[in-house]
Design an enzyme around this catalytic site. Structure first.
Site, PDB file in Angstrom:
ATOM      1  N   HIS A  41      -3.193  -4.139   1.167  1.00  0.00           N
ATOM      2  CA  HIS A  41      -3.795  -2.832   1.157  1.00  0.00           C
ATOM      3  C   HIS A  41      -4.984  -2.730   0.006  1.00  0.00           C
ATOM      4  O   HIS A  41      -4.563  -2.957  -1.142  1.00  0.00           O
ATOM      5  CB  HIS A  41      -2.743  -1.885   1.095  1.00  0.00           C
ATOM      6  CG  HIS A  41      -1.817  -1.608   2.203  1.00  0.00           C
ATOM      7  ND1 HIS A  41      -1.250  -0.208   2.399  1.00  0.00           N
ATOM      8  CD2 HIS A  41      -1.820  -2.416   3.466  1.00  0.00           C
ATOM      9  CE1 HIS A  41      -0.772  -0.307   3.608  1.00  0.00           C
ATOM     10  NE2 HIS A  41      -0.993  -1.680   4.021  1.00  0.00           N
ATOM     11  N   TYR A  54      -0.285   9.827   0.692  1.00  0.00           N
ATOM     12  CA  TYR A  54       0.159  10.709  -0.092  1.00  0.00           C
ATOM     13  C   TYR A  54      -0.239  12.254   0.300  1.00  0.00           C
ATOM     14  O   TYR A  54      -1.602  12.594   0.099  1.00  0.00           O
ATOM     15  CB  TYR A  54       0.177  10.382  -1.472  1.00  0.00           C
ATOM     16  CG  TYR A  54       0.851   9.056  -2.024  1.00  0.00           C
ATOM     17  CD1 TYR A  54       2.077   9.199  -2.613  1.00  0.00           C
ATOM     18  CD2 TYR A  54      -0.070   7.658  -1.825  1.00  0.00           C
ATOM     19  CE1 TYR A  54       2.854   8.014  -2.807  1.00  0.00           C
ATOM     20  CE2 TYR A  54       0.548   6.805  -2.108  1.00  0.00           C
ATOM     21  CZ  TYR A  54       2.080   6.502  -2.755  1.00  0.00           C
ATOM     22  OH  TYR A  54       2.414   5.492  -3.069  1.00  0.00           O
ATOM     23  N   PRO A 101      10.006   7.699  -7.183  1.00  0.00           N
ATOM     24  CA  PRO A 101       9.452   6.809  -6.241  1.00  0.00           C
ATOM     25  C   PRO A 101       7.778   7.136  -5.967  1.00  0.00           C
ATOM     26  O   PRO A 101       7.280   6.382  -5.132  1.00  0.00           O
ATOM     27  CB  PRO A 101      10.117   6.599  -5.175  1.00  0.00           C
ATOM     28  CG  PRO A 101      10.846   8.150  -4.911  1.00  0.00           C
ATOM     29  CD  PRO A 101      11.103   8.547  -6.463  1.00  0.00           C
ATOM     30  N   LYS A 150       6.713   2.374  -8.489  1.00  0.00           N
ATOM     31  CA  LYS A 150       6.790   1.605  -9.622  1.00  0.00           C
ATOM     32  C   LYS A 150       8.146   1.162  -9.984  1.00  0.00           C
ATOM     33  O   LYS A 150       8.442   0.430 -10.891  1.00  0.00           O
ATOM     34  CB  LYS A 150       6.362   2.653 -10.917  1.00  0.00           C
ATOM     35  CG  LYS A 150       4.887   3.082 -10.785  1.00  0.00           C
ATOM     36  CD  LYS A 150       4.049   1.580 -10.728  1.00  0.00           C
ATOM     37  CE  LYS A 150       2.522   1.869 -10.591  1.00  0.00           C
ATOM     38  NZ  LYS A 150       1.806   0.655 -10.236  1.00  0.00           N
ATOM     39  N   TYR A 208      -2.185   2.243 -10.017  1.00  0.00           N
ATOM     40  CA  TYR A 208      -1.496   2.011  -8.909  1.00  0.00           C
ATOM     41  C   TYR A 208      -1.128   0.167  -8.673  1.00  0.00           C
ATOM     42  O   TYR A 208       0.024  -0.040  -8.035  1.00  0.00           O
ATOM     43  CB  TYR A 208      -2.043   2.549  -7.878  1.00  0.00           C
ATOM     44  CG  TYR A 208      -1.105   2.846  -6.470  1.00  0.00           C
ATOM     45  CD1 TYR A 208      -0.545   3.909  -6.373  1.00  0.00           C
ATOM     46  CD2 TYR A 208      -1.245   1.629  -5.579  1.00  0.00           C
ATOM     47  CE1 TYR A 208       0.211   4.225  -5.054  1.00  0.00           C
ATOM     48  CE2 TYR A 208      -0.435   1.927  -4.470  1.00  0.00           C
ATOM     49  CZ  TYR A 208       0.286   2.905  -4.162  1.00  0.00           C
ATOM     50  OH  TYR A 208       1.046   3.166  -2.988  1.00  0.00           O
TER      51      TYR A 208
END
Length: 389
Positions: free
Chosen positions: A72, A200, A292, A296, A384
């Site tokens: 991704h 998200y 979550p 991580k 990220y």
């Protein structure tokens, strides 16, 4: 029995450490409380940082991941009915890999078996002893008999409820914790993902996450009350609520189907300091837990394993104690940065029961700033995809 490193916990952290040690000629034995089938049945994270991908490759278990995983280049954020994208590859030249934790664990099991590594399952009553001496050992019950495993060091990779952290005296360890007033209701369905990348979503009804395991296996989450039970939610009720929380275009293209797994997970932040006491070293959930939201958990465990493996390698192959002596310091420095990122993601994307109108406006302003500011996007992309070890 005797080994150099006794590893308590046969999840991905313990197995990855064992496999990495094997590549440097260091002997280990893994003790796992559950059966192999049980460990492989756990549904967990699926987003791997660059560092985790590199560690898998370094351990010689990256071939299937590289073949079947999904790279991704970015991720999507949604709020107030709109969606914007953070392009990791364009911003910082890094990516993440979508490859389920179950598959990571399966690859590690297969590698340990091929290498003749010792992984003992169904070990109950695992107890480390004499950790503050030069001759630690671990006892455990298996097949109706008590066994003793002598070792040089003990690696506690046994999760939040395992015995390793509890072996550190209470006057030595300090624990930091924050619990969140909500949970995540998650389902797994044999349906194509709603988007090529994760979404998200911040909505006035609460958080939602659209994720995936592969082209025909999707993982979806919605924020829920801690008092909820999975039985309170029919599949239709879940899909209807998810549609309300994601942008209209995504909701219209959502493919639904029966859930094959449904569960609720509470959210918490937790850190134990120090991560070493005597000959004991904590790694992964035994030492820290993150919500979550920032993906991580497994990745921070992997960074622990990087530092711990480096310490053992330098100790056994170079006669250098610095890596082990500084393990806790190095691991915790990175852990607190990942805690910050996970806390930030959680704070910006969820609805809290005590939020004021001002707080909600600040959430929107923060997300608008992220949408419009390249520097903010770079900072998120760096966190990220994984801060350097």
């Amino acid at each position: 029995m005797r080994t150099q490193v006794a590893i308590i916990g046969g999840g991905p952290s313990g197995l990855l450490l064992a496999q990495l040690l094997h590549t440097r000629g260091i002997d280990s034995v893994v003790l796992e409380r559950r059966s192999r089938d049980y460990v492989l049945s756990r549904i967990r994270a699926g987003v791997l940082e660059t560092g985790m991908v590199d560690l898998m490759t370094r351990a010689g278990v990256g071939e299937r991941m590289q073949r079947e995983g999904f790279i991704h280049d970015g991720t999507q954020f949604a709020y107030d009915g709109q969606m914007f994208r953070i392009d990791f590859a364009d911003l910082i030249g890094k990516t993440v890999m979508v490859y389920g934790q179950t598959e990571v664990t399966r690859d590690l099991y297969d590698a340990r078996e091929a290498a003749g590594g010792v992984v003992l399952h169904d070990c109950s009553g695992v107890t480390p002893h004499d950790l503050d001496t030069d001759a630690p050992f671990v006892t455990f019950l298996r097949d109706g008999a008590v066994h003793r495993l002598d070792c040089d060091f003990v690696a506690g990779c046994d999760g939040f409820h395992g015995p390793s952290r509890q072996a550190i005296p209470t006057d030595v360890r300090r624990e930091y914790e924050r619990t969140y007033p909500f949970g995540w209701l998650g389902i797994l369905s044999e349906t194509p993902p709603v988007d090529d990348e994760l979404i998200y979503a911040n909505s006035d009804r609460g958080f939602a996450l659209c994720s995936m395991r592969n082209a025909n296996l999707s993982r979806y989450y919605i924020q829920c009350d801690l008092s909820d039970s999975p039985d309170d939610w029919t599949d239709d009720a879940f899909w209807d609520e998810l549609r309300r929380r994601i942008p209209e275009d995504a909701a219209d293209s959502l493919v639904t189907g029966p859930s094959i797994e449904k569960s609720i997970a509470p959210l918490r932040s937790f850190v134990c300091e120090p991560m070493r006491w005597g000959r004991l070293f904590l790694a992964g959930d035994a030492a820290h837990i993150v919500p979550p939201t920032g993906a991580k958990g497994l990745n921070t465990a992997a960074s622990d394993i990087h530092y711990l493996f480096d310490g053992f390698d330098r100790h056994y192959n170079q006669g250098d104690a610095e890596g082990l002596d500084r393990y806790s310091e190095r691991a915790l420095a990175r852990i607190w940065k990942t805690q910050r990122f996970s806390w930030w993601m959680t704070s910006q994307l969820h609805r809290f029961p005590d939020q004021s109108a001002f707080d909600l406006k600040m959430q929107q302003a923060e997300l608008a700033f992220l949408r419009d500011n390249t520097a903010a996007q770079k900072a998120l992309a760096e966190a990220y995809t994984g801060m350097p070890y």
